[in-house]
Scaffold this active site. Sequence first.
Site, mmCIF file in Angstrom:
data_model
loop_
_atom_site.group_PDB
_atom_site.id
_atom_site.type_symbol
_atom_site.label_atom_id
_atom_site.label_comp_id
_atom_site.label_asym_id
_atom_site.label_seq_id
_atom_site.Cartn_x
_atom_site.Cartn_y
_atom_site.Cartn_z
ATOM 1 N N ASP A 56 0.844 -1.194 0.000
ATOM 2 C CA ASP A 56 0.000 0.000 0.000
ATOM 3 C C ASP A 56 0.883 1.249 0.000
ATOM 4 O O ASP A 56 1.414 1.637 1.036
ATOM 5 C CB ASP A 56 -0.916 -0.010 1.217
ATOM 6 C CG ASP A 56 -1.808 1.226 1.298
ATOM 7 O OD1 ASP A 56 -1.803 2.030 0.350
ATOM 8 O OD2 ASP A 56 -2.510 1.372 2.326
ATOM 9 N N GLU A 134 31.656 8.390 5.447
ATOM 10 C CA GLU A 134 32.146 8.200 6.813
ATOM 11 C C GLU A 134 30.988 8.515 7.763
ATOM 12 O O GLU A 134 30.658 9.680 7.978
ATOM 13 C CB GLU A 134 33.324 9.130 7.091
ATOM 14 C CG GLU A 134 34.476 8.971 6.095
ATOM 15 C CD GLU A 134 35.521 10.067 6.244
ATOM 16 O OE1 GLU A 134 35.427 10.866 7.204
ATOM 17 O OE2 GLU A 134 36.432 10.138 5.397
ATOM 18 N N GLU A 136 29.084 8.691 11.313
ATOM 19 C CA GLU A 136 29.276 8.807 12.755
ATOM 20 C C GLU A 136 27.946 8.564 13.468
ATOM 21 O O GLU A 136 26.880 8.862 12.930
ATOM 22 C CB GLU A 136 29.818 10.186 13.103
ATOM 23 C CG GLU A 136 31.206 10.444 12.510
ATOM 24 C CD GLU A 136 31.649 11.883 12.635
ATOM 25 O OE1 GLU A 136 32.871 12.128 12.555
ATOM 26 O OE2 GLU A 136 30.789 12.766 12.792
ATOM 27 N N GLU A 191 35.108 8.217 18.005
ATOM 28 C CA GLU A 191 35.218 9.590 17.491
ATOM 29 C C GLU A 191 35.546 10.559 18.631
ATOM 30 O O GLU A 191 35.759 10.164 19.771
ATOM 31 C CB GLU A 191 33.920 9.992 16.777
ATOM 32 C CG GLU A 191 34.059 10.095 15.263
ATOM 33 C CD GLU A 191 35.066 11.141 14.819
ATOM 34 O OE1 GLU A 191 35.257 12.138 15.539
ATOM 35 O OE2 GLU A 191 35.678 10.964 13.756
ATOM 36 N N GLU A 198 32.679 6.057 14.743
ATOM 37 C CA GLU A 198 32.674 6.253 13.290
ATOM 38 C C GLU A 198 33.094 4.963 12.612
ATOM 39 O O GLU A 198 34.041 4.297 13.036
ATOM 40 C CB GLU A 198 33.628 7.378 12.879
ATOM 41 C CG GLU A 198 33.689 7.613 11.369
ATOM 42 C CD GLU A 198 34.630 8.741 10.991
ATOM 43 O OE1 GLU A 198 35.482 8.535 10.099
ATOM 44 O OE2 GLU A 198 34.508 9.830 11.583
ATOM 45 N N HIS A 247 30.662 12.578 6.300
ATOM 46 C CA HIS A 247 31.558 13.120 5.292
ATOM 47 C C HIS A 247 31.481 12.251 4.042
ATOM 48 O O HIS A 247 31.554 11.021 4.122
ATOM 49 C CB HIS A 247 32.996 13.170 5.806
ATOM 50 C CG HIS A 247 33.180 14.118 6.955
ATOM 51 N ND1 HIS A 247 34.351 14.206 7.670
ATOM 52 C CD2 HIS A 247 32.349 15.025 7.507
ATOM 53 C CE1 HIS A 247 34.226 15.130 8.615
ATOM 54 N NE2 HIS A 247 33.011 15.638 8.537
ATOM 55 N N ARG A 318 40.582 21.788 6.919
ATOM 56 C CA ARG A 318 39.395 21.092 7.397
ATOM 57 C C ARG A 318 38.284 22.043 7.826
ATOM 58 O O ARG A 318 37.205 21.599 8.219
ATOM 59 C CB ARG A 318 39.764 20.153 8.549
ATOM 60 C CG ARG A 318 40.578 18.956 8.104
ATOM 61 C CD ARG A 318 40.967 18.061 9.270
ATOM 62 N NE ARG A 318 41.813 16.959 8.825
ATOM 63 C CZ ARG A 318 41.369 15.766 8.458
ATOM 64 N NH1 ARG A 318 40.076 15.504 8.492
ATOM 65 N NH2 ARG A 318 42.197 14.831 8.068
ATOM 66 N N GLU A 335 35.863 15.576 -0.910
ATOM 67 C CA GLU A 335 35.145 15.250 0.324
ATOM 68 C C GLU A 335 34.219 16.406 0.689
ATOM 69 O O GLU A 335 34.683 17.477 1.067
ATOM 70 C CB GLU A 335 36.127 14.995 1.467
ATOM 71 C CG GLU A 335 35.447 14.691 2.801
ATOM 72 C CD GLU A 335 36.413 14.683 3.972
ATOM 73 O OE1 GLU A 335 36.180 13.905 4.909
ATOM 74 O OE2 GLU A 335 37.393 15.458 3.956
ATOM 75 N N ARG A 337 31.820 17.860 3.326
ATOM 76 C CA ARG A 337 31.841 17.588 4.762
ATOM 77 C C ARG A 337 30.541 17.956 5.492
ATOM 78 O O ARG A 337 30.423 17.702 6.686
ATOM 79 C CB ARG A 337 33.019 18.340 5.391
ATOM 80 C CG ARG A 337 34.356 17.832 4.904
ATOM 81 C CD ARG A 337 35.508 18.760 5.303
ATOM 82 N NE ARG A 337 35.637 18.904 6.740
ATOM 83 C CZ ARG A 337 36.218 18.032 7.554
ATOM 84 N NH1 ARG A 337 36.728 16.905 7.060
ATOM 85 N NH2 ARG A 337 36.305 18.254 8.861
#
Length: 446
Positions: A56, A134, A136, A191, A198, A247, A318, A335, A337
Amino acid sequence: MVKANPVTKEDVLQAIAENDVKFIRTQFTDTLGMIKSWAIPAEDLEGAFEDGVMFDGSSIEGFTRIEESDMFLMPDPTTFRLLPWRPKEGAVARIIGDVAKPDGTPFDGDPRYVLKRAVAEAEKMGFTMNIGPELEFFLFELDDKGHPTTNLTDKGGYFDFAPLDKAQDVRRAIDFALEDMGFKIEASHHEVAPSQHEINFRFGDVLTTCDNIVTFKYVVKSIAYHMGYYATFMPKPLFGVNGSGMHSNQSLMSDGKNAFYDAETPDGLSSTAKHYIAGLLKHVRDFAAITNPTVNSYKRLVPGYEAPIYCTWSASNRSSLIRIPASRGLGTRVELRCPDPSCNPYLAFAAQLRAGLDGIKNELEAPASTDVNIFKLTEEDRIERGIDSLPGNLKEAIDCMTDSVFVKEVLGNHAFENYLEAKNSEWNNYKAQVHQWELDTYLSIL
């Protein structure tokens, strides 16, 4: 156990017979990424491969109206996996499927189909997408009634081991279960926040990996609960510590080579990679409501907790939204983030892929790499450098998405409209609530 991941219907039927499988949990996700599952007897799966399993659709978030509710799930044999924490006798397996309409055509509101359309667009341009997410998550204690709490299981930090990482046995059990299911794990560790963990996936094709993300959440929650813990992928369950992200490492392959790598450039990045980065930066605010889909997502995206909020890229920094890890050659990757694990992975990676492809098709120019700590720049500095930021809350993200022709094209009309309807309802419900912070701040002084 299944020695290799099945590929064909015949492989699956053989695995069922060899492993005494009695029930199959058929699975898919609704528009918001919630797993929908029901069990069928193993002997019914052969017929399901041919005719599908009817359900359904009007009962599923963002699918169909009551007057057009019949839908069919068409199992994909490549997604068959035994559930290793279930008994060996009378085993149980899971299989993910594609949602079809009664006439057999794909349902355009199926998130897996949305990703498949993005993959087909990439293939037309000569590319295949590989990703390595990645994820977490937090492990909390259960109360004496089995309900989740936010009571910490440890006070460990980044890469800590016993005795600080007291839940390492849970994480080890999760790792073993995933490996038994054919997952390729790149890394698994504690982490930075207490009770936070992670697990990273090895690079794989985007569709298979998104299937694995869906199953990963199911496995983590199931094993944690069986061992007396509660696992949550809520982006920011605790004030004052880092939140949980997803990430999203990604690359494009072309003719067996990494299209993001160019040995002749100073930074090792090809023009294709730069155009891809430009496409992500152009559209990231528009698809933020998909990669960061909850009210709570924006409690993570604040300065001071390593979460990126400024729309820049860098080869090492970063604090940038997009980071280029140091590996070159086949390992060259982009990457992003900002995504968090509460997202629907099919929609999130469809949006990222199509954004990057838009950058390539239109040869968009990426801005200069930002190699300073953006968190230390003043607002005036950021304005002068032309640095934009992600939406500050879900409402702003919804507004960005509502006005985006690009996101509507990526999702298709059905998924686009139903997703926005669900998110607007969520925001309206949130803003009508009286929160503890308001009581703590105002009740005694006003």
